[in-house]
Structure formats: C-alpha cells, structure tokens
Design a protein around this motif. Structure first.
Motif, PDB file in Angstrom:
ATOM      1  N   MET A   1       0.847  -1.203   0.000  1.00 29.62           N
ATOM      2  CA  MET A   1       0.000   0.000   0.000  1.00 29.62           C
ATOM      3  C   MET A   1       0.879   1.248   0.000  1.00 29.62           C
ATOM      4  SD  MET A   1      -2.830   1.257   2.831  1.00 29.62           S
ATOM      5  CE  MET A   1      -3.906  -0.140   2.555  1.00 29.62           C
ATOM      6  N   SER A   2       0.520   2.220  -0.804  1.00 31.55           N
ATOM      7  CA  SER A   2       1.287   3.463  -0.838  1.00 31.55           C
ATOM      8  C   SER A   2       0.989   4.296   0.410  1.00 31.55           C
ATOM      9  CB  SER A   2       0.948   4.262  -2.092  1.00 31.55           C
ATOM     10  OG  SER A   2      -0.421   4.599  -2.112  1.00 31.55           O
ATOM     11  N   THR A   3       1.858   5.278   0.666  1.00 29.83           N
ATOM     12  CA  THR A   3       1.720   6.115   1.857  1.00 29.83           C
ATOM     13  C   THR A   3       1.911   7.587   1.501  1.00 29.83           C
ATOM     14  OG1 THR A   3       4.069   5.922   2.410  1.00 29.83           O
ATOM     15  CG2 THR A   3       2.573   4.288   3.385  1.00 29.83           C
ATOM     16  N   LEU A   4       1.451   8.440   2.407  1.00 30.29           N
ATOM     17  CA  LEU A   4       1.676   9.875   2.317  1.00 30.29           C
ATOM     18  C   LEU A   4       2.504  10.319   3.508  1.00 30.29           C
ATOM     19  CD1 LEU A   4      -1.945  11.068   1.467  1.00 30.29           C
ATOM     20  CD2 LEU A   4      -0.009  11.023  -0.119  1.00 30.29           C
ATOM     21  N   ASP A   5       3.376  11.316   3.290  1.00 32.48           N
ATOM     22  CA  ASP A   5       4.147  11.872   4.386  1.00 32.48           C
ATOM     23  C   ASP A   5       3.257  12.718   5.288  1.00 32.48           C
ATOM     24  OD1 ASP A   5       6.508  10.730   3.531  1.00 32.48           O
ATOM     25  OD2 ASP A   5       7.180  12.513   2.441  1.00 32.48           O
ATOM     26  N   LEU A   6       3.529  12.660   6.583  1.00 28.72           N
ATOM     27  CA  LEU A   6       2.886  13.541   7.550  1.00 28.72           C
ATOM     28  C   LEU A   6       3.907  14.594   7.968  1.00 28.72           C
ATOM     29  CD1 LEU A   6       0.974  10.950   9.764  1.00 28.72           C
ATOM     30  CD2 LEU A   6       0.035  12.447   7.978  1.00 28.72           C
ATOM     31  N   VAL A   7       3.482  15.869   7.917  1.00 27.53           N
ATOM     32  CA  VAL A   7       4.392  16.988   8.153  1.00 27.53           C
ATOM     33  C   VAL A   7       3.910  17.791   9.354  1.00 27.53           C
ATOM     34  CG1 VAL A   7       5.358  19.113   7.184  1.00 27.53           C
ATOM     35  CG2 VAL A   7       4.961  17.118   5.705  1.00 27.53           C
ATOM     36  N   ASN A   8       4.823  18.109  10.251  1.00 30.54           N
ATOM     37  CA  ASN A   8       4.503  18.997  11.366  1.00 30.54           C
ATOM     38  C   ASN A   8       4.514  20.438  10.850  1.00 30.54           C
ATOM     39  OD1 ASN A   8       4.542  20.681  13.649  1.00 30.54           O
ATOM     40  ND2 ASN A   8       5.653  19.175  14.866  1.00 30.54           N
ATOM     41  N   PRO A   9       3.361  21.119  10.823  1.00 26.28           N
ATOM     42  CA  PRO A   9       3.335  22.461  10.238  1.00 26.28           C
ATOM     43  C   PRO A   9       4.083  23.507  11.048  1.00 26.28           C
ATOM     44  CG  PRO A   9       1.215  21.915  11.194  1.00 26.28           C
ATOM     45  CD  PRO A   9       2.035  20.670  11.244  1.00 26.28           C
ATOM     46  N   ALA A  10       4.390  23.198  12.301  1.00 29.78           N
ATOM     47  CA  ALA A  10       5.156  24.139  13.117  1.00 29.78           C
ATOM     48  C   ALA A  10       6.637  24.122  12.778  1.00 29.78           C
ATOM     49  CB  ALA A  10       4.959  23.826  14.599  1.00 29.78           C
ATOM     50  N   THR A  11       7.092  23.026  12.172  1.00 27.88           N
ATOM     51  CA  THR A  11       8.508  22.898  11.835  1.00 27.88           C
ATOM     52  C   THR A  11       8.754  22.673  10.351  1.00 27.88           C
ATOM     53  OG1 THR A  11       8.536  20.491  12.153  1.00 27.88           O
ATOM     54  CG2 THR A  11       8.940  21.882  14.106  1.00 27.88           C
ATOM     55  N   GLY A  12       7.732  22.201   9.645  1.00 30.66           N
ATOM     56  CA  GLY A  12       7.904  21.852   8.247  1.00 30.66           C
ATOM     57  C   GLY A  12       8.577  20.522   8.034  1.00 30.66           C
ATOM     58  N   GLU A  13       8.767  19.753   9.107  1.00 26.94           N
ATOM     59  CA  GLU A  13       9.505  18.494   9.029  1.00 26.94           C
ATOM     60  C   GLU A  13       8.562  17.296   8.929  1.00 26.94           C
ATOM     61  OE1 GLU A  13      11.796  18.586  12.588  1.00 26.94           O
ATOM     62  OE2 GLU A  13      13.250  20.044  11.823  1.00 26.94           O
ATOM     63  N   VAL A  14       8.959  16.306   8.130  1.00 30.61           N
ATOM     64  CA  VAL A  14       8.223  15.050   8.031  1.00 30.61           C
ATOM     65  C   VAL A  14       8.493  14.225   9.281  1.00 30.61           C
ATOM     66  CG1 VAL A  14       7.988  12.907   6.729  1.00 30.61           C
ATOM     67  CG2 VAL A  14       8.337  15.072   5.510  1.00 30.61           C
ATOM     68  N   PHE A  15       7.422  13.711   9.895  1.00 30.18           N
ATOM     69  CA  PHE A  15       7.619  12.911  11.105  1.00 30.18           C
ATOM     70  C   PHE A  15       7.010  11.517  10.994  1.00 30.18           C
ATOM     71  CE2 PHE A  15       3.540  15.017  11.750  1.00 30.18           C
ATOM     72  CZ  PHE A  15       2.733  13.983  12.183  1.00 30.18           C
TER      73      PHE A  15
ATOM     74  N   THR B   1      -4.021  15.206   8.371  1.00 34.19           N
ATOM     75  CA  THR B   1      -4.318  15.146   9.814  1.00 34.19           C
ATOM     76  C   THR B   1      -5.157  13.920  10.174  1.00 34.19           C
ATOM     77  OG1 THR B   1      -6.261  16.551   9.449  1.00 34.19           O
ATOM     78  CG2 THR B   1      -4.213  17.652  10.132  1.00 34.19           C
ATOM     79  N   PRO B   2      -4.684  12.713   9.896  1.00 28.46           N
ATOM     80  CA  PRO B   2      -5.525  11.531  10.127  1.00 28.46           C
ATOM     81  C   PRO B   2      -5.462  10.933  11.534  1.00 28.46           C
ATOM     82  CG  PRO B   2      -3.505  10.862   9.061  1.00 28.46           C
ATOM     83  CD  PRO B   2      -3.435  12.369   9.189  1.00 28.46           C
ATOM     84  N   SER B   3      -4.414  11.249  12.304  1.00 28.13           N
ATOM     85  CA  SER B   3      -4.092  10.415  13.465  1.00 28.13           C
ATOM     86  C   SER B   3      -5.103  10.484  14.598  1.00 28.13           C
ATOM     87  CB  SER B   3      -2.699  10.769  13.995  1.00 28.13           C
ATOM     88  OG  SER B   3      -1.724  10.503  13.017  1.00 28.13           O
ATOM     89  N   SER B   4      -5.651  11.677  14.900  1.00 27.31           N
ATOM     90  CA  SER B   4      -6.604  11.750  16.003  1.00 27.31           C
ATOM     91  C   SER B   4      -7.911  11.034  15.645  1.00 27.31           C
ATOM     92  CB  SER B   4      -6.889  13.201  16.389  1.00 27.31           C
ATOM     93  OG  SER B   4      -7.414  13.943  15.299  1.00 27.31           O
ATOM     94  N   THR B   5      -8.255  11.002  14.363  1.00 24.88           N
ATOM     95  CA  THR B   5      -9.453  10.275  13.936  1.00 24.88           C
ATOM     96  C   THR B   5      -9.247   8.778  14.057  1.00 24.88           C
ATOM     97  OG1 THR B   5      -9.978  12.064  12.400  1.00 24.88           O
ATOM     98  CG2 THR B   5     -11.088   9.963  12.052  1.00 24.88           C
ATOM     99  N   VAL B   6      -8.077   8.303  13.664  1.00 23.35           N
ATOM    100  CA  VAL B   6      -7.766   6.881  13.827  1.00 23.35           C
ATOM    101  C   VAL B   6      -7.798   6.495  15.303  1.00 23.35           C
ATOM    102  CG1 VAL B   6      -5.978   5.128  13.532  1.00 23.35           C
ATOM    103  CG2 VAL B   6      -6.436   6.759  11.684  1.00 23.35           C
ATOM    104  N   LEU B   7      -7.227   7.353  16.152  1.00 22.22           N
ATOM    105  CA  LEU B   7      -7.231   7.086  17.587  1.00 22.22           C
ATOM    106  C   LEU B   7      -8.658   7.062  18.130  1.00 22.22           C
ATOM    107  CD1 LEU B   7      -5.487   6.616  20.103  1.00 22.22           C
ATOM    108  CD2 LEU B   7      -5.356   9.095  20.394  1.00 22.22           C
ATOM    109  N   LEU B   8      -9.502   7.968  17.636  1.00 21.26           N
ATOM    110  CA  LEU B   8     -10.895   7.992  18.067  1.00 21.26           C
ATOM    111  C   LEU B   8     -11.613   6.707  17.667  1.00 21.26           C
ATOM    112  CD1 LEU B   8     -13.327   9.551  19.268  1.00 21.26           C
ATOM    113  CD2 LEU B   8     -13.717  10.482  16.973  1.00 21.26           C
ATOM    114  N   ALA B   9     -11.372   6.223  16.462  1.00 24.04           N
ATOM    115  CA  ALA B   9     -12.009   4.976  16.020  1.00 24.04           C
ATOM    116  C   ALA B   9     -11.554   3.796  16.876  1.00 24.04           C
ATOM    117  CB  ALA B   9     -11.685   4.724  14.554  1.00 24.04           C
ATOM    118  N   GLU B  10     -10.275   3.780  17.230  1.00 26.75           N
ATOM    119  CA  GLU B  10      -9.770   2.715  18.101  1.00 26.75           C
ATOM    120  C   GLU B  10     -10.435   2.767  19.470  1.00 26.75           C
ATOM    121  OE1 GLU B  10      -5.598   3.442  18.088  1.00 26.75           O
ATOM    122  OE2 GLU B  10      -5.260   2.484  16.125  1.00 26.75           O
TER     123      GLU B  10
END
Length: 447
Positions: free
Chosen positions: A1-15, A162-171
């Motif tokens: 499965m392909s992926t997308l980078d997640l970027v911290n907008p406060a730093t501009g860095e991929v995390f 911004t997917p992570s909080s939604t995934v956490l909510l579903a869990e």
C-alpha cells in the motif's frame, strides 16, 4: 500500500506516514459497516446512549493522547486543545447520547376511513463521511456522534494531512461499539472519491471547501445518495458606529485569529460604519501586532494566503503582516488590510488564515448589502448597542448563524450549517440528528 508523508506544520519536518486507501480498502470498510448496520440499526436508544457516554468519558481520560497526536499534525497549542476542543468533543458525544433517546415517530390518526397512520424515524444506513484538517478530532466527532446515535454505521475519511486523532478515536470507540459501527479509511482525495462513489453508502456527509462539496454532490447524484454538506464560509462582521471600539476589537481579533484563522466561521471580513472606521482599524492593527498565532496547515495553504495578499489591488492598505513569519514551519504574520472593495478577490474568497480585511460602509442598508455580497452563507455577526437595529440586521443577514455583539461561540444544542455555497444540512442539535434519519409512513387497516 502506498503512503503519504505527515508533516509537522510548526517545523515543516516530516515525522511519519499514513496509508493511502484504495478500492480494496474502501470496499472492505464499507462492507464492514454494512454488515454491522444489520444489527446496530436494531439497537435500542438506551444501548446507543450508553456507548456514546462511555466514549465521551474515555475521550476525556485519554485527553493527553489525543492532544499529542493532533497538535503534532496541526501545530495547535496543546493547552487550547486540552481546554477547548477535547471537552467540546466529549460534550457533543454526551449531547447526542441524550438526543438518541428523543428520536420518535409521530403518532397519527385516521386520515383514511378505517385506517390508522403513524410515522417511524429510522436510520439511513451506511454513512460515508469526509472531514477537514482544521479541527480533525472535533469534526470527526460532529460526524460520528449523530450518525451512530441515530442507528447508522459510518465509514469516515479524514483529511490526508491530519488523520491520526481520527484513527485514535475509532480505536477508542471500538472498545464500546460492535465491530464495524465506526470505520476509518485514510488517504488522499482519490480515496474520498472512491468512498463517495461506492454503491453501498446511502448518504455522504462532508465538512470541507465549496469545491469539495460540489464534487461530492455530483458524484453522489449518480447513485442518488443523500448529501449533507457543511462547506466553506466567509463570515461578515458588521460593526456599527455606536459600539465600544476597544471591546469590539478584542472580540473580533479573538474570533479572527483563533486556530490561525483556519475556521469556516472566522471573523475575518470586517465591515465598519464610517463613524468608527479609522478608530477600529487602528485598534485591530494594534491587537494584530501583539497577537501570536499557530501555523497554517501546509505550505500550500501558506502560499495561497500570501498570494491573496500579494495580488491586492492598489487601493488596499496593508497595516501589518502579510508575509511569512520566520523560516521554519508555515506561519503567517497576523495581518490587517483596509481600503478594500466588494469585488476584490480577497473579499470574495475565504482566506482561511490570520488575515482581517476591512471595508467601510455608511448606511445600514449598505452594510447589509456588502455583508450578503458573497456566495457563502455560513456565519455572521452584528455589533451594535441598538437592540432594534440588531434585530433588523439579524433578519436581513443571509447566513445560517448570526451572532450579536460576539462571534464564534457554538453550543451542542444549536444547529450549525449555512446557506448558498456554504452548503445545506446541519451539524449539532436535534436538527442535526434528524438529518441522519429517514421517515417512513405506516398505515394499518383497522379490523
């Protein structure tokens, strides 16, 4: 499965990265929701209430976990997330827990001789949902809570950044709900298109831009899905010359720069009566220069906002801001611009950044006309000490919400949604709950 980078907008860095759901993943989630619907639809209001209350409690217990993942992806202030958005999210679950037990059909009478009629309110089915990046957790809650309170099941696609909080909510929700009631598929716009086009969902609910809403409505029309569209805003703030200027400026700046102006109700299009125009512009400028805002969501969003400022017509006056702040992350200087006219691009477009535009008006009618002179119709406010004027202007403003001498507060008990290119359908309130139901007429022959 392909992926997308997640970027911290406060730093501009991929995390990190997030998976990109394609046809097989979307289909699996939808089929899972359809299977769960066969039993969840028959759950009692009491059972649904208990689950929603348990989710609300668990959400607050795990507040730090939600704040951590959301702040990393949005650049939000952690303290604000903990004090505002997580308690609001829990409150929405609790409101719909109670509202679930108010859903009832109407007892009717004999409208045809020898036959009794009644009305049933039933869940719609599998609901496809799409949420934006400005309030990832809160918008997911606004979508999920009423849908499952009414007995539906959902497949939700969060914004790609911004997917992570939604995934956490579903869990978290999975701890209290049967398997398949809440499903999340992460990915890009194509993932969302696959979800909307899938033949199984009976309804699509989206919070997003007008462009996205139009695309969803077109795609949903192919299979006659119901649509629930909460789309962009461009809120006017109509200020009359009898106000306390300092107090009005405080309220406007707070409502304009909250979440870095990335709010569909943001108080960024200010219309000021001539008598206090210059004084209010000075007050807004002073407060903007002292303001601290978070980053914009992405480099794309930052470039868009700067582009709107760079393309200003010659009659516009930039009092402060308008440029990138620092060389790390996606920050824009808090900005105040006056001298604008109704047809200017930055007036007609929703900026979605910490930018306040100011237009001058003379008469009440002129102020109303300018306020209504955009295609969006989500939210608005009127600022005056004249109660009669406030009542008149509130009636004339063509927006789904009108605040008087304030701008921005929301209540779970009151509906949120707009007119025109801000879409149709209401979030929150029992009206929002009704949107996730269908009505059936049952007629019984007597004896």
């Amino acid at each position: 499965m392909s992926t997308l980078d997640l970027v911290n907008p406060a730093t501009g860095e991929v995390f990190g990265t997030t998976p990109v759901g394609r046809e097989s993943e979307v289909d699996a989630a939808v089929r899972n929701a359809a299977k769960a619907f066969t039993t969840w639809r028959r759950s009692t209001p009491m059972e649904r209430q208990a689950a929603l209350l348990a989710i609300a409690d668990a959400l607050q217990v795990r507040a730090d976990d939600f704040a951590e993942v959301e702040c990393r992806e949005t650049g939000k202030d952690r303290a604000v997330m903990l004090s505002d958005e997580i308690p609001q999210s829990a409150d929405v679950f609790r409101f719909f827990a109670g509202a679930a037990r108010t859903l009832a059909g109407a007892s009717a009478g004999e409208y045809v001789a020898g036959h009794t009629s009644s009305l049933r309110r039933e869940p719609v089915g599998v609901i496809a949902q799409i949420t934006p990046w400005n309030y990832p957790l809160l918008m997911a809650v606004w979508k999920i809570a009423p849908a499952i309170a009414a007995g539906n099941t959902v497949v939700l696609k969060p914004a790609d950044t911004t997917p992570s909080s939604t995934v956490l909510l579903a869990e978290l929700a999975a701890e209290f709900l049967p398997e398949g009631v809440v499903n999340v598929v992460t990915g890009d716009r194509d993932t969302g298109r696959l979800l909307v086009a899938h033949p199984v969902p009976a309804m699509v609910s989206i919070t997003g831009s007008t462009r996205a809403g139009i695309e969803v409505a077109r795609t949903a029309a192919d299979t006659l899905k119901r649509t629930h569209l909460e789309l962009g805003g461009n809120a006017p703030v109509v200020v009359f010359d009898d106000v306390d200027v300092a107090s009005a400026a405080d309220g406007i700046i707070a409502a304009a720069f909250y979440n870095a102006g990335q709010d569909c109700t943001a108080a960024t299009r200010v219309l000021v009566q001539a008598g206090v125009h210059d004084e209010l512009v000075d007050a807004l400028m002073t407060r903007a220069k002292a303001a601290t805002t978070g980053p914009l969501n992405s480099a794309i969003q930052l470039d868009r906002a700067i582009g709107l400022v760079d393309r200003l017509p010659g009659h516009a006056v930039v009092h402060c801001g308008g440029k990138q702040l620092g060389d790390r992350g996606f920050f824009l200087e808090p900005t105040v611009i006056s001298g604008l006219r109704q047809q200017d691009e930055i007036v007609k477009e929703e900026v979605f950044a910490p930018v306040v535009t100011v237009q001058r008006f003379t008469s009440e009618d002129e102020g109303i006309t300018s306020a209504n002179g955009v295609p969006q119709g989500l939210a608005s406010s009127v600022w005056t000490t004249d109660a009669s004027r406030a009542a008149r202007v509130s009636i004339e403003l063509d927006f789904g919400c009108v605040w008087v001498n304030t701008h921005g507060p929301l209540a779970s008990e009151m509906p949120h949604g707009g007119f025109g290119q801000s879409g149709y359908g209401k979030d929150l309130s029992t009206i929002g709950l009704d949107d996730y139901t269908r009505v059936k007429h049952v007629m019984t022959k007597l004896a």
